[in-house]
Design an enzyme around this catalytic site. Structure first.
Site, PDB file in Angstrom:
ATOM      1  N   GLY A  57       3.768  14.569   5.177  1.00 15.54           N
ATOM      2  CA  GLY A  57       5.089  15.097   4.862  1.00 15.54           C
ATOM      3  C   GLY A  57       6.215  14.308   5.465  1.00 15.54           C
ATOM      4  N   GLY A  58       6.005  13.014   5.664  1.00 11.47           N
ATOM      5  CA  GLY A  58       7.032  12.164   6.254  1.00 11.47           C
ATOM      6  C   GLY A  58       8.204  11.926   5.319  1.00 11.47           C
ATOM      7  N   ARG A  59       9.156  11.171   5.810  1.00 16.30           N
ATOM      8  CA  ARG A  59      10.399  10.901   5.081  1.00 16.30           C
ATOM      9  C   ARG A  59      10.151   9.765   4.091  1.00 16.30           C
ATOM     10  NH1 ARG A  59      15.360   7.906   6.133  1.00 16.30           N
ATOM     11  NH2 ARG A  59      17.180   9.106   5.472  1.00 16.30           N
ATOM     12  N   HIS A  81      -9.325  -4.099  -5.272  1.00 15.33           N
ATOM     13  CA  HIS A  81      -9.350  -4.081  -6.727  1.00 15.33           C
ATOM     14  C   HIS A  81      -9.072  -5.451  -7.333  1.00 15.33           C
ATOM     15  CE1 HIS A  81      -5.152  -3.608  -5.609  1.00 15.33           C
ATOM     16  NE2 HIS A  81      -4.764  -3.852  -6.858  1.00 15.33           N
ATOM     17  N   SER A  83       7.960   0.066  12.528  1.00 10.90           N
ATOM     18  CA  SER A  83       7.324  -0.635  11.424  1.00 10.90           C
ATOM     19  C   SER A  83       8.378  -1.429  10.677  1.00 10.90           C
ATOM     20  CB  SER A  83       6.643   0.355  10.476  1.00 10.90           C
ATOM     21  OG  SER A  83       6.015  -0.318   9.402  1.00 10.90           O
ATOM     22  N   VAL A 140       3.892  -1.385  15.429  1.00 13.37           N
ATOM     23  CA  VAL A 140       3.227  -0.933  16.651  1.00 13.37           C
ATOM     24  C   VAL A 140       3.441   0.569  16.743  1.00 13.37           C
ATOM     25  CG1 VAL A 140       3.243  -3.073  17.991  1.00 13.37           C
ATOM     26  CG2 VAL A 140       5.283  -1.640  17.960  1.00 13.37           C
ATOM     27  N   ARG A 141       2.431   1.288  17.207  1.00 18.99           N
ATOM     28  CA  ARG A 141       2.522   2.747  17.189  1.00 18.99           C
ATOM     29  C   ARG A 141       1.607   3.375  18.238  1.00 18.99           C
ATOM     30  NH1 ARG A 141      -0.234   0.646  13.002  1.00 18.99           N
ATOM     31  NH2 ARG A 141      -2.414   1.244  12.754  1.00 18.99           N
ATOM     32  N   HIS A 143       5.167  -8.675   7.948  1.00 19.02           N
ATOM     33  CA  HIS A 143       5.007  -7.258   8.290  1.00 19.02           C
ATOM     34  C   HIS A 143       4.587  -7.160   9.748  1.00 19.02           C
ATOM     35  CE1 HIS A 143       1.815  -4.127   8.971  1.00 19.02           C
ATOM     36  NE2 HIS A 143       2.848  -3.358   8.675  1.00 19.02           N
ATOM     37  N   HIS A 195      11.571  -9.114   3.434  1.00 12.51           N
ATOM     38  CA  HIS A 195      11.406  -9.837   2.177  1.00 12.51           C
ATOM     39  C   HIS A 195      12.509 -10.891   2.067  1.00 12.51           C
ATOM     40  CE1 HIS A 195       8.286  -7.228   0.549  1.00 12.51           C
ATOM     41  NE2 HIS A 195       8.997  -6.174   0.922  1.00 12.51           N
TER      42      HIS A 195
END
Length: 335
Positions: free
Chosen positions: A285-287, A202, A119, A136-137, A133, A123
């Protein structure tokens, strides 16, 4: 790239998916990350001329944490062209899929899972150069004793601050060409999916000019679905670098910089409020540092900002942050 950083981190647990599949996909993803970060360092240029380099931070989840696995987070900050660029690889396993991943697969609620992907969010410093952005996963999940279910996701999208038709057309054409070998229906489907996904509900506003987005994808079978994911990843540099070349040296002043920071605020809002990838990482619970590499170094907010009609700033919302068929436009048209 850090010379001392490992190019191929080793997984800390046996893969959920059998048959060497995880190792093969992992090898592709680590290589993709290296190709992209190497290319960005070439754009940055020599260090002695202000070009920055990626810091490579290899990590492992320590024993005892709910989520296990490893990865490499690569981050570039304070560069000549990119103010902040993050590109992360992760390969993690957990005892149960988080709610963000089971909304469309209720039969897998509570199942162990394995997820890996690349990922990135870049910027740029120049307000005329758009933020980009891509990810791929692959995810595999299954209850004990059952055959794991495997699916793919990903895409890329472009978020300009000042709009140029030729940039949007080139980016969308690159996406279309990446998907063409997998069926004429894929680009229109994934383009619409991207428009619907990268929408600030929103605000009632698109995040950018879109691109493609797909998730929970396995309809072509494993090998063809994997090939499609790889085609999207491989297309990224060709989709973005020509835009970098066109825009990186355009002159700008305080007005453009202030507008860039204001629009970056919208980017932050989407990633924290709506993005499923951010939610998946935090819920599982990822980093945290790696999950939030998409955040810009600076952003701004203004109360009910109104730009003068006909100004380039107003044109961004009126013309570019609208769902439209970019491939029906001419690459020669621009503001």
């Amino acid at each position: 790239m850090d010379a001392g950083a490992p190019s191929q981190p080793q997984a800390s647990q046996p893969p959920l998916h059998p048959g060497g599949v995880a190792a093969r996909v992992r090898g592709y993803l680590v290589g993709l990350q290296a190709r992209i970060t190497d290319a960005l360092e070439q754009v940055e240029g020599p260090v002695e001329q202000g070009g920055a380099r990626f810091l490579a931070d290899a990590w492992n989840k320590p024993p005892g944490e709910t989520l296990q696995g490893d990865g490499i987070t690569k981050i570039l900050e304070g560069g000549r062209v990119f103010e902040r660029a993050g590109c992360g690889f992760s390969h993690v396993r957990g005892p149960r899929l988080p709610p963000s991943a089971t909304a469309h697969r209720p039969e897998l609620a509570g199942a162990p899972f394995e997820a890996m992907g690349v990922s990135l969010v870049f910027h740029p410093r120049n307000p005329y150069l758009p933020t980009v952005h891509m990810n791929v996963r692959m995810i595999a999940a299954g209850h004990p004793g059952a055959e794991p279910v495997c699916w793919f996701g990903g895409g890329m999208d472009l978020t300009p601050f000042y709009g140029f038709d030729e940039d949007a057309v080139h980016f969308h054409r690159s996406c279309q060409q990446a998907l063409a070998p997998f069926g004429d229906d894929k680009y229109p489907r994934f383009k619409q999916w991207c428009d619907e996904y990268f929408f600030l509900k929103h605000r009632g506003e698109q995040r950018g000019v879109g691109g493609i987005f797909f998730d929970d994808f396995s309809e072509l079978g494993f090998e063809r679905s994997l090939a499609m994911m790889q085609s999207v990843g491989d297309a990224f540099l060709g989709a973005y670098l020509p835009i970098v070349e066109r825009r990186q040296s355009m002159p700008y002043g305080e007005r453009e910089r202030a507008f860039q920071l204001y629009r970056r605020g919208r980017y932050v809002e989407f990633n924290l409020v709506w993005d499923r990838g951010t939610h998946f990482g935090l819920q599982s619970g990822g980093r945290t540092e790696s999950i939030l590499l998409s955040m810009p170094p600076l952003a701004g907010w203004a109360y009910q900002r109104q730009d003068p009609p006909g100004s380039p700033e107003a044109e961004l919302t009126a013309r570019f942050l609208q769902r439209r068929d970019w491939l029906g436009a001419s690459e020669g048209d621009q503001l």
